[in-house]
Design an enzyme around this catalytic site. Structure first.
Site, PDB file in Angstrom:
ATOM      1  N   GLU A   3       0.820  -1.211   0.000  1.00  0.00           N
ATOM      2  CA  GLU A   3       0.000   0.000   0.000  1.00  0.00           C
ATOM      3  C   GLU A   3       0.856   1.264   0.000  1.00  0.00           C
ATOM      4  OE1 GLU A   3      -2.182  -1.103   3.418  1.00  0.00           O
ATOM      5  OE2 GLU A   3      -3.479  -2.495   2.336  1.00  0.00           O
TER       6      GLU A   3
ATOM      7  N   ASP B 128      -0.348  -5.764   9.224  1.00  0.00           N
ATOM      8  CA  ASP B 128      -1.324  -4.947   9.936  1.00  0.00           C
ATOM      9  C   ASP B 128      -1.228  -5.275  11.421  1.00  0.00           C
ATOM     10  OD1 ASP B 128      -2.328  -3.891   7.611  1.00  0.00           O
ATOM     11  OD2 ASP B 128      -4.248  -4.939   7.691  1.00  0.00           O
TER      12      ASP B 128
END
EC number: 5.3.1.25
Length: 591
Positions: free
Chosen positions: A337, A361
């Protein structure tokens, strides 16, 4: 194009310049200190690429301005990026110090009684502080005899910690961060801050639209023979996991093959964009063959790419790993990302250890009570106070399965130069490739799925940028945790069982953000974090101090914290010192 040389460590033996017996009696001892330091570093440290570190010793001992200038001329011509000054005696402080403000520097003053090495150390550090050029102090805890040529353990620890961090600083300088795409889903870390890279890291940012990746794939700007090799390798080594998509979203065999091919091409093309590929020059593509001199990269992916093309999970996972179809090799640093700040934490970890990094994450805090309510089982051992679920859609380095083994046979992630092909194969065998979930990734793709073995020491890190303050670093040392299979399956299924999982238990101190596991999660500054093998938070702290990045959260023992000596003049509380010193000196490459 000429290959850029690796930074070297310069060793500066300094000496009392008085002749008629003083200097003459010290020449051999002083130069031997320099030689012993060089031997220690070359034996114990490698560059992140695996190459042996080269030390450059001044041609003569340094007693004053003339010899100091001659040393600097030699260092400047040999790409010295870090210096260590050594002495067993009194020397002339400001006349002999390294004055390059950009170069990390340390001084080792021998702890002996015959000559006052400690007095020079104090005088030289005072000069560094007064001139605004911080230096690291190295002084042995115990007195040594004048003829003792050994390096005490505490001195060795500081020399090596300084050298590792200093080489990381020097290795990043002049390189680039390759930003492929822009901001992903509003993630702040993918708002790439050029000033941060330029002022704190000495790096440039190369921004490239994702259409460049599309162009390279569509126009065959890659090594076509290598693509066939990569496909054959994947056919041999990839195990495919469950396709959890609804029937209308499942792909047929030909479509899956096309997704695999494009995923491998993405890995090849991102790699070529980072470091270049001379094969392309042979196809007449000289400009593309050069690459962008990138030491780290990020790929936006979501959603402007992934809504129609295969996601970056396979490409990122393979690039971040220590092996691919070309065998075992140095892992790349590629941030999911385009989270450039997590990419920087990955870069720090790789430069300090030579190992692959786990991008994840920071997804869920599971309290002991919640786990027992959901599974009917109680957490125990390292997990007894709760755990953090670290999971991402499949871009974590495959090394993260921890199927490599250390000298005691324990699971670990090794520097790439220590990894055998058998260990690489074991990591691949522990990984499943699951078709991407259509609701997230309409263009398809494959997510790697593995479970990190338990009981492995890790350091979790993250860089954040705070308006009005600048960059800060977070550090949490802890361990991976192995849960009972039934417990893992239940908890994993509540998130996404097609993605790689690490269950992480931070080491608690009972204070501040490490009061409990919930507090660690609550104080984490962003949605992403990085796992680096080992309890190496002290190395991160030293590196951050060199770059003038304050550490806002850590659980490293105070005795291991090693920062420049001038930090002590910025107050009595050790963490407040860090903030005040970083603010006082400003970023290393001030702009």
């Amino acid at each position: 194009m000429k290959k850029i040389s690796l930074p070297k460590i310069g060793i500066r033996p300094v000496i009392d310049g008085r002749r008629m017996g003083v200097r003459e009696s010290l020449e051999e001892q002083t130069m031997n200190m320099a030689k012993a330091t060089a031997v220690l570093i070359t034996e114990k440290i490698r560059h992140a690429c695996g190459a042996q570190v080269e030390c450059v010793i001044a041609d003569t001992c340094i007693a004053g301005m003339a010899e100091s200038a001659a040393c600097e001329e030699k260092f400047s011509s040999q790409n010295v990026g870090v210096t260590i000054t050594v002495t067993p005696c009194w020397c002339y402080g400001s006349e002999t110090i390294d004055m390059d403000p950009m170069r990390p520097k340390a001084i080792w003053g021998f702890n002996g009684t015959e000559r006052p090495g400690a007095v020079y150390l104090a005088a030289a550090l005072a000069a560094h502080s007064q001139k605004g050029i911080p230096a690291f102090s190295i002084y042995g805890h115990d007195v040594q005899d004048a003829d003792d040529t050994s390096i005490p353990a505490d001195v060795e620890e500081k020399l090596l910690r300084f050298a590792r961090a200093g080489l990381a600083v020097a290795s990043m300088k002049g390189k680039s961060y390759l930003s492929v795409g822009g901001v992903s889903m509003g993630i702040a870390g993918s708002i790439v801050d050029h000033n941060f890279f330029e002022s704190w890291l000495g790096m440039k940012v190369q921004a490239v639209d994702m259409t460049e990746l599309r162009r390279r794939i569509d126009q065959k700007i890659y090594d076509e023979a290598e693509l066939e090799m990569a496909l054959a390798w994947a056919d041999k080594n990839f195990r495919y996991g469950e396709d959890q998509n609804a029937s209308q979203y499942k792909r047929n065999e030909a479509q899956n093959r096309a997704v695999l091919k494009e995923s491998l091409l993405m890995a090849m093309c991102i790699r070529d964009m980072m470091q270049g590929n001379k094969t392309l020059a042979g196809k007449g593509l000289v400009e593309e063959s050069l690459g962008y001199n990138a030491i780290a990269a990020g790929f936006q992916g979501q959603r402007h790419w992934t809504d129609q093309y295969p996601n970056g999970d396979t490409a990122e996972a393979l690039l971040n790993s220590s092996f691919d179809w070309n065998g075992v090799r140095e892992p790349f640093v590629v941030a999911t990302e385009n989270d450039s700040l997590n990419g920087v934490a990955m870069l720090f970890g790789h430069q300090l250890t030579g190992t692959a990094q786990i991008f994840a994450d920071v997804r869920t805090y599971w309290s002991p009570e919640a786990v027992e309510r959901v599974t009917g089982q109680a957490l125990s051992g390292l997990a007894e106070h709760g755990i953090i679920h670290l999971i991402n859609s499949g871009s974590a380095a495959l090394d993260g399965a921890c199927k490599q083994r250390d000298s005691e046979g324990k699971p670990t992630m090794k520097p790439h130069w220590e990894i055998s092909q058998q260990e690489a194969d074991a990591c691949l065998a522990a990984t499943e490739w699951c078709p991407a979930i259509h609701e997230y990734f309409r263009g398809g793709g494959y997510s790697s799925r593995f479970l990190t073995e338990g009981g492995v020491p890790f350091t979790m890190t993250r860089v954040n940028i705070i308006k009005g303050l600048g960059p800060v670093l977070q550090i949490a040392e802890g361990w991976s945790v192995e849960l009972p299979k039934a417990m893992h399956d239940q908890l994993d299924a509540r998130t996404n069982s097609t993605w790689p999982t690490t269950w992480f238990a931070p080491r608690l101190t009972g204070k501040g953000p490490f009061t409990d596991v919930y507090s660690v999660m609550a104080n984490w500054g962003a949605n992403h974090g990085v796992l680096t093998i080992g309890h190496v938070g002290a190395d991160f702290i030293t590196l951050a101090a060199m770059l003038r990045i304050p550490v806002c959260m850590h659980n490293v023992e105070e005795a291991k914290i090693y920062r420049p000596s001038a930090w002590a003049a910025h107050g009595m509380d050790i963490e407040g010192q860090d903030y005040r010193a970083c603010q006082n000196y400003g970023p290393l490459y001030k702009r």
